[in-house]
Enzyme design. Structure first.
Site, PDB file in Angstrom:
ATOM      1  N   SER A  78       0.836  -1.193   0.000  1.00 32.35           N
ATOM      2  CA  SER A  78       0.000   0.000   0.000  1.00 32.35           C
ATOM      3  C   SER A  78       0.880   1.256   0.000  1.00 32.35           C
ATOM      4  O   SER A  78       1.680   1.448  -0.905  1.00 32.35           O
ATOM      5  CB  SER A  78      -0.957  -0.044   1.193  1.00 32.35           C
ATOM      6  OG  SER A  78      -1.981   0.906   1.068  1.00 32.35           O
TER       7      SER A  78
ATOM      8  N   ASP B 280      -9.974  -4.138  -5.331  1.00 32.61           N
ATOM      9  CA  ASP B 280      -9.270  -3.098  -4.592  1.00 32.61           C
ATOM     10  C   ASP B 280      -9.387  -1.791  -5.366  1.00 32.61           C
ATOM     11  O   ASP B 280      -9.142  -1.770  -6.578  1.00 32.61           O
ATOM     12  CB  ASP B 280      -7.792  -3.504  -4.451  1.00 32.61           C
ATOM     13  CG  ASP B 280      -6.935  -2.472  -3.724  1.00 32.61           C
ATOM     14  OD1 ASP B 280      -7.460  -1.437  -3.280  1.00 32.61           O
ATOM     15  OD2 ASP B 280      -5.721  -2.716  -3.610  1.00 32.61           O
TER      16      ASP B 280
ATOM     17  N   HIS C 152      -7.896  -5.153  -0.782  1.00 37.34           N
ATOM     18  CA  HIS C 152      -6.739  -4.420  -0.286  1.00 37.34           C
ATOM     19  C   HIS C 152      -6.337  -4.936   1.105  1.00 37.34           C
ATOM     20  O   HIS C 152      -7.182  -5.171   1.951  1.00 37.34           O
ATOM     21  CB  HIS C 152      -7.082  -2.930  -0.194  1.00 37.34           C
ATOM     22  CG  HIS C 152      -5.896  -2.052   0.018  1.00 37.34           C
ATOM     23  ND1 HIS C 152      -5.083  -1.643  -1.013  1.00 37.34           N
ATOM     24  CD2 HIS C 152      -5.369  -1.511   1.148  1.00 37.34           C
ATOM     25  CE1 HIS C 152      -4.111  -0.879  -0.537  1.00 37.34           C
ATOM     26  NE2 HIS C 152      -4.267  -0.791   0.778  1.00 37.34           N
TER      27      HIS C 152
END
Length: 329
Positions: free
Chosen positions: A170, A267, A297
């Protein structure tokens, strides 16, 4: 605008994409979102505590058979908390990985991601080093990036010629790629390869995947991503989005090392990884693209309870072992 009926049909079609093993996690995420205030409305310390507590819902415990060493790295901004994890016993691992945790530059720590780092160390036979880089908004861009660069330079000096890798998930994937751009500009040693998991790489939150999966029903929302970004960019404002160290899709990627780019199908950031893979290939890089069907995610944190996430983590470990072998040869 779709009618309510059309919107419901689209939502059902998207839910049908979910991997069987992750559906109970998504249900838990939705229940939590509807039961209380969003973290973007909370005081920061409360938001960070809630994020850590949420990870505990499915985060595996640190697996047995690992050694964890905590220490500090000296930097110009002060001591940087760090830890190193590797398998117990045996020889010193031949390779080391700098792992940069996710959390939107605002949340997370080496402890929220310790189990994932430990599983990666065990599966790949490497030593994985994580850092508690400074978080926004107290320390906005470029503070976290500077901490990552300090950690990399320390790792290089401390590694006696061993192969070095960089990884992140991320916002951590964003920092890993930004760090490589800076290292290239410094003519410094680059990683042997980069492992980038469901990263944020573009200059804004607008894409087909964010439109489709950004409601919050799949965990990360487009609105929350915008909140993360605004906190990180406090020192630069929206003008900072044109800085390739913030938005690496705007960068020249030539001469960077091989990359594993792993995305989650469900995601809002999936299109960032797809675009990065295209951009990297156009720059002549060796790219391994590994989109995970039906996952959301943050899935690496769910490997203990989601079989499909555990399989993805095994895939990461195999990639790292293969790159280690190629480097050592």
């Amino acid at each position: 605008m779709p009618t309510d009926h059309e919107a419901e049909s689209l939502a059902l079609a998207d839910d049908a994409l979910l991997a069987p093993g992750i559906r109970h996690v998504v249900a838990t995420l939705r229940a939590g979102m509807r039961a209380g205030p969003d973290i973007t409305t909370m005081p920061l310390e409360e938001a960070r505590a809630r994020y850590a507590a949420q990870q505990q819902l499915w985060r595996p415990r640190v697996p047995p058979g690992v050694t964890i060493r905590r220490f500090f790295i000296a930097t110009g901004a002060g001591p940087l908390p760090a830890l190193a994890v590797r398998a117990q016993g045996g020889h010193l691992p031949a390779a080391r990985v700098l792992y940069l945790h996710g959390g939107g530059w605002v949340l997370g720590s080496v402890d929220t991601h310790l189990a994932t780092m430990s599983q990666l160390a065990l599966g790949s036979g490497t030593e994985v080093v994580g850092i508690d880089y400074r978080l926004a908004p107290e320390a906005p861009f470029p503070a976290a990036l500077h901490d990552c660069l300090s950690a990399w330079h320390w790792l290089e000096a401390d590694s006696t010629g061993r192969p070095l890798f960089i990884a992140g998930d991320s916002a951590g994937a964003n920092l890993a790629l930004a760090a490589m751009l800076e290292l290239r500009g410094q003519h410094a040693k680059l990683p042997s390869a980069a492992l980038l998991f469901y990263g944020v790489f573009g200059p804004d939150c607008h894409s087909e995947s964010s439109d489709r999966f950004g409601s919050g029903d799949y965990g990360l929302s487009t609105a929350r991503m915008a909140w993360f970004r605004s906190n990180y960019l406090q020192a630069t404002g929206e003008a900072g989005t044109t800085d390739p160290r913030i938005s690496p899709l705007l960068a020249d990627l030539s001469d960077l090392p091989p990359m594993l780019i792993m995305a989650a199908q469900c995601d809002p950031l999936a299109d960032d990884s797809r675009a990065l893979a295209r951009h990297a290939r156009a720059a002549g890089l060796v790219v391994t693209e590994a989109e995970q069907p039906g996952l959301v995610h943050g899935f690496l944190q769910m490997a203990a309870v989601v079989p499909e996430a555990a399989a993805a983590l095994d895939e990461v470990a195999r990639y790292l072992r293969a790159r280690c072998n190629a480097t050592l040869c």
